[in-house]
Scaffold this active site. Structure first.
Site, PDB file in Angstrom:
ATOM      1  N   CYS A 362       0.748  -1.153  -0.231  1.00  0.00           N
ATOM      2  CA  CYS A 362       0.087  -0.052   0.018  1.00  0.00           C
ATOM      3  C   CYS A 362       0.923   1.144  -0.061  1.00  0.00           C
ATOM      4  O   CYS A 362       0.576   2.288  -0.831  1.00  0.00           O
ATOM      5  CB  CYS A 362      -1.066  -0.099   0.842  1.00  0.00           C
ATOM      6  SG  CYS A 362      -0.715  -1.054   2.584  1.00  0.00           S
ATOM      7  N   ARG A 391       7.281 -11.372   4.924  1.00  0.00           N
ATOM      8  CA  ARG A 391       6.786 -10.975   6.422  1.00  0.00           C
ATOM      9  C   ARG A 391       7.435 -12.079   7.413  1.00  0.00           C
ATOM     10  O   ARG A 391       7.509 -13.393   7.014  1.00  0.00           O
ATOM     11  CB  ARG A 391       5.439 -11.118   6.659  1.00  0.00           C
ATOM     12  CG  ARG A 391       4.500 -10.251   6.026  1.00  0.00           C
ATOM     13  CD  ARG A 391       3.176 -10.244   6.240  1.00  0.00           C
ATOM     14  NE  ARG A 391       2.550  -9.155   5.220  1.00  0.00           N
ATOM     15  CZ  ARG A 391       1.116  -8.922   5.075  1.00  0.00           C
ATOM     16  NH1 ARG A 391       0.307  -9.803   5.985  1.00  0.00           N
ATOM     17  NH2 ARG A 391       0.733  -8.115   4.362  1.00  0.00           N
ATOM     18  N   GLN A 409       0.786 -11.060  -2.775  1.00  0.00           N
ATOM     19  CA  GLN A 409      -0.389 -10.605  -3.144  1.00  0.00           C
ATOM     20  C   GLN A 409      -1.301 -10.156  -4.217  1.00  0.00           C
ATOM     21  O   GLN A 409      -0.483  -9.528  -5.042  1.00  0.00           O
ATOM     22  CB  GLN A 409      -0.736  -9.443  -2.309  1.00  0.00           C
ATOM     23  CG  GLN A 409      -0.273  -9.728  -0.605  1.00  0.00           C
ATOM     24  CD  GLN A 409      -0.520  -8.491   0.405  1.00  0.00           C
ATOM     25  OE1 GLN A 409       0.141  -7.529   0.190  1.00  0.00           O
ATOM     26  NE2 GLN A 409      -1.071  -8.586   1.321  1.00  0.00           N
ATOM     27  N   ASP A 411      -2.971  -7.381  -4.835  1.00  0.00           N
ATOM     28  CA  ASP A 411      -3.160  -6.442  -4.227  1.00  0.00           C
ATOM     29  C   ASP A 411      -3.930  -5.296  -4.868  1.00  0.00           C
ATOM     30  O   ASP A 411      -3.103  -4.865  -5.898  1.00  0.00           O
ATOM     31  CB  ASP A 411      -2.048  -6.052  -3.366  1.00  0.00           C
ATOM     32  CG  ASP A 411      -2.135  -5.375  -2.131  1.00  0.00           C
ATOM     33  OD1 ASP A 411      -3.317  -5.119  -1.680  1.00  0.00           O
ATOM     34  OD2 ASP A 411      -1.327  -5.104  -1.467  1.00  0.00           O
ATOM     35  N   HIS A 413      -5.439  -1.057  -4.830  1.00  0.00           N
ATOM     36  CA  HIS A 413      -6.013  -0.047  -3.793  1.00  0.00           C
ATOM     37  C   HIS A 413      -6.779   1.016  -4.336  1.00  0.00           C
ATOM     38  O   HIS A 413      -6.254   1.338  -5.395  1.00  0.00           O
ATOM     39  CB  HIS A 413      -4.599   0.511  -3.012  1.00  0.00           C
ATOM     40  CG  HIS A 413      -3.773  -0.272  -2.288  1.00  0.00           C
ATOM     41  ND1 HIS A 413      -2.476  -1.067  -2.558  1.00  0.00           N
ATOM     42  CD2 HIS A 413      -4.237  -0.787  -0.910  1.00  0.00           C
ATOM     43  CE1 HIS A 413      -2.315  -1.967  -1.572  1.00  0.00           C
ATOM     44  NE2 HIS A 413      -3.182  -1.775  -0.696  1.00  0.00           N
ATOM     45  N   LYS A 496     -14.006  -3.689   7.906  1.00  0.00           N
ATOM     46  CA  LYS A 496     -13.695  -4.503   6.801  1.00  0.00           C
ATOM     47  C   LYS A 496     -14.742  -5.498   6.570  1.00  0.00           C
ATOM     48  O   LYS A 496     -15.351  -6.036   7.628  1.00  0.00           O
ATOM     49  CB  LYS A 496     -12.376  -5.241   6.579  1.00  0.00           C
ATOM     50  CG  LYS A 496     -12.173  -6.309   7.864  1.00  0.00           C
ATOM     51  CD  LYS A 496     -10.938  -7.110   7.558  1.00  0.00           C
ATOM     52  CE  LYS A 496     -10.814  -8.237   8.904  1.00  0.00           C
ATOM     53  NZ  LYS A 496      -9.275  -8.558   8.941  1.00  0.00           N
ATOM     54  N   HIS A 542      -8.588  -0.969   0.524  1.00  0.00           N
ATOM     55  CA  HIS A 542      -7.497  -2.245   0.370  1.00  0.00           C
ATOM     56  C   HIS A 542      -8.481  -3.468  -0.261  1.00  0.00           C
ATOM     57  O   HIS A 542      -9.410  -3.869   0.537  1.00  0.00           O
ATOM     58  CB  HIS A 542      -6.739  -2.662   1.450  1.00  0.00           C
ATOM     59  CG  HIS A 542      -6.014  -1.612   2.238  1.00  0.00           C
ATOM     60  ND1 HIS A 542      -4.753  -1.668   2.403  1.00  0.00           N
ATOM     61  CD2 HIS A 542      -6.520  -0.514   2.820  1.00  0.00           C
ATOM     62  CE1 HIS A 542      -4.237  -0.730   2.928  1.00  0.00           C
ATOM     63  NE2 HIS A 542      -5.396   0.047   3.388  1.00  0.00           N
TER      64      HIS A 542
END
Length: 669
Positions: A362, A391, A409, A411, A413, A496, A542
């Site tokens: 992000c 991670r 991911q 991912d 945004h 979320k 997200h």
RNA sequence: GCCGACCUGGCGCAAUUGGUAGCGCAUCGCACUUGUAAUGCGAGGGUUAGGGGUUCGAGUCCCCUGGUCGGCUCCA
């Protein structure tokens, strides 16, 4: 002279019974193990009073199973204390499919101990001990349980208002009860435990549908700063047959384990040389992954996403701005320190610069947003990336490719104006569900994670939380899916929705998350110019569909048990000639298929055709095509499928059309 | 990270109380040319995760490191 009577409502019907009657008088059915009196679970031995509304609790009902399992846990604890007299009791609640009980023992249990404990449990069960409830108070209980330090701690906690969690099976606010196990033959109490109940009337009702499954350490009261106790897990069912069915389910899950299938089907591996939690994908796994990603890209393009890329390492200041270093540093790989320069005397001339592997994408996307002035006309801006993140997961939590230290991911945004949050969320949720269905997951429910009132950690104005939460709720309800509330489960920066999918054997997996963020736009000072010329702050959404590509891959592997539908299968077609002389015929047809985009091989190895069929069936290839003299004469080919079924003599054109159609429509065969 | 169990050729497994690594599949070679889940014969391949220690001698016992598994805690 008639005995005095009271009026009860029993399973909806009014009945008159004599004063002092208990549940035993009401229910003769052996499957009834307890009762619900005015909505509260009670032992059958409980005395009923006039006006009570009583309902039977059968052993197979959810409450009944809990009672069975909890009673089995008590028997386990008794067995442990019989065999290991020095052991101290922790807690022992029922859980999904079974129960556990924690013990403080000098030596950890080993598998032989479990066998011995099961034997002792069987003895206790067959001795038909009665569970007798007895009221007590803090003072008396403290005296009685002086030798049980953990139970004493629970009594102390009860008086306070701490959250008891799973210990709530032992004590409840306002009352304190002990259950005695009364041995009928010995005419004495042989064991007792602090417990709020209820329990089965006697141990014999547990029967033989139980088993101890494993031992593990667990922190006392779930806090990693506390001592670790030995936790014994067990499973318990109303009958031996149900126990067996449960064990078969576990075996089925083990057969589907993506770590096992990943090796068997040559999809991926975790070479020790690379490090824990870091996978390499082999060619076959690579194909599946590429197909998954390609299709995802295609759909994202069609839905108005723009594709971006960002580096895997970055200077620390980016994660200082985003706040990740402040909050989640322990979840990140330690920094690489670069560019330090020292003079002759060793003094630092130039400060080292810390670079971190990115744990999230992000912040990069925020920088892309901020790279120029934005107008309301640019919104919503949807930035998508297959972003590989790292991670530092604790070593004990790693689990194949579903929980790894490096993963990718899918991912995105979305930067949206506050007034278009609703329409954007609606389309995102539909997009997510639609795409998941294409991958073969069809059974969903949603979880709505909201703010915990009064907790200061949540950032952003209350009004926008309320508005956003309501919007999420409306959007979720409009989907028609079951919605499970998760109060207090929101991230500190926004509420979320997560999409939970049930797989082919009924397990749920958290798949996609759609998360509102009021925090990062603030931290990165993101803004846009509204139609009236004022500067406004966008809200960020997200969202990840797969969560991580690897994790989704693992879930699909387990969902399909490795039997991937043709569009995902690494090799879609293998052609097997009956004899060498039939090879060229199949090779020509394979070329034709290959030119149409089919992943096809012709097996011209030196094996017998029977062996080839076996090999490719075990490799779970969707279509095995066989041809010999007969097929060639008819310009046909014979299909053999993974389940062993076959269709012989299919004309080539028809065979091709069928294969292409089934691949394109993403159906399972 | 914590507790426990485990780590033998590519894979799955075997090796009595510590006595000097064996099997199946796979691989390679040769022969066989076959209508729907294993053709036959032969060959090569491991110093038992890595390191250290005990012992006349260790895959077997001890210690350290790495990894795996089952839980606990965690999952922004």
């Amino acid at each position: 002279m008639s005995t005095p009577e009271i009026e009860l409502k029993v399973d909806g019907e009014t009945r008159l019974v004599e004063v002092g009657a208990t549940g035993f008088k009401l229910f003769s059915d052996k499957a009834v193990v307890a009762m619900k009196v005015n909505g509260t679970l009670k032992d059958l031995a409980a005395e009923l009073v006039h006006g009570d509304d009583v309902n039977a609790v059968t052993v197979s009902s959810p409450d009944g199973l809990d009672i069975l399992r909890h009673s089995t846990a008590h028997v386990l604890a008794q067995a442990v204390q019989n065999l290991f007299p020095e052991s101290k009791l922790g807690i022992g609640p029922p859980i999904k499919d079974g129960f556990y009980y924690d013990f403080d023992v000098a030596e950890p249990f080993n598998p032989e101990d479990l066998k011995a404990l099961e034997k002792e449990m069987t003895r206790i069960i067959q001795s038909g001990q009665r569970f007798l409830r007895r009221d007590t108070n803090d003072e008396d209980a403290a005296k009685e349980l002086a030798g049980e330090p953990y139970k004493l701690e629970l009594i102390g906690l009860k008086s306070g208002n701490s959250d008891l969690g799973e210990a709530s099976a032992e004590v409840a606010a306002g009352e304190l009860t002990i259950y005695d196990n009364f041995d009928v033959k010995a005419e004495s109490v042989v064991w007792k435990d602090l417990c709020r109940g209820p329990h089965l009337p006697n141990t014999r009702m547990i029967g033989s549908g139980f088993a101890l499954t494993r031992v593990a350490a667990a922190y006392w009261r779930g806090n990693e700063n506390n001592k670790q106790l030995q936790r014994v897990y067990g499973t318990a069912w109303p009958s031996k047959e149900e126990l067996r069915a449960h064990q078969e389910q576990l075996e089925e899950a083990a057969r589907r384990d993506h770590r096992k299938l990943g090796a068997e089907l040559d999809l991926f591996s975790f070479p020790e040389e690379i490090g824990s939690g870091l996978a390499v994908f082999h060619p076959k796994g690579g194909i599946i992954r590429k197909v998954m990603e390609d299709y995802s890209r295609e759909r994202h393009v069609a839905s108005g996403y723009e594709f971006v890329y960002s580096p895997h390492v970055t200077k620390s200041n980016l994660f200082e701005t985003s706040g990740h270093l402040e909050w989640y540093a322990e979840g990140m790989f330690p920094p690489l320190q670069l560019d330090e320069e020292r003079d002759d005397k060793g003094n630092i001339r130039r400060q080292a610069q810390d670079y971190y592997l990115k744990p999230m994408n992000c912040p990069f996307h925020c920088l892309i947003y901020r790279s120029q002035g934005r107008s309301y006309r640019d919104l919503p801006m949807r930035l998508f990336e297959f972003g590989t993140v790292y991670r530092y997961e604790k070593s004990g939590v790693l689990h194949g490719i579903t929980r790894a230290r490096g993963f990718t991911q899918d991912d995105a945004h979305l930067y949206v104006a506050r007034e278009s949050i609703k329409s954007e969320l609606t389309s995102v949720l539909n997009f997510v569900l639609d795409l998941l269905r294409d991958y073969g997951l069809t059974d969903f429910y949603l979880e709505l994670s909201t703010k915990e009132e009064g907790n200061p950690k949540f950032v952003g104005a209350d009004e926008i939380w309320v508005e956003a939460t309501n919007t999420l709720q409306e959007v979720a309800e409009a989907s028609g899916l079951e919605l499970v509330p998760d109060p207090g489960g929101a991230a500190f920066y926004g509420p979320k929705i997560s999409v939970q999918a049930r797989d082919a054997i009924g397990r749920s997996w958290q798949m996609s998350t759609i998360q509102l963020d009021f925090n990062l736009p603030e931290r990165f000072d993101l803004e846009y110019t509204a139609s009236d010329g004022t500067k406004k702050r966008p809200v960020m959404i997200h969202r990840a569909l797969f969560g991580s590509v690897e994790r989704f891959f693992g879930v699909l592997t387990e969902h399909y048990a490795g039997v991937f539908p043709p569009w995902l299968a690494p090799i879609q077609v293998v052609a097997v000639p009956i004899a060498d002389e039939h090879y060229q015929y199949l090779a020509d047809f394979a070329d034709d298929l290959r030119n149409s985009g089919v992943r096809v091989q012709v097996d011209n190895s030196d094996e017998r055709m029977q062996k080839k069929i076996r090999n490719h069936t075990l490799a779970k290839v969707p279509y095995i095509l066989i041809a010999g003299a007969e097929d060639i004469a008819n310009q046909a080919v014979s299909f053999r499928f993974r389940d062993g079924s076959q269709i012989n003599g299919v004309p080539l054109a028809e065979a091709k059309a069928r294969i292409l159609n089934e691949i394109a429509s993403r159906v399972q065969v």
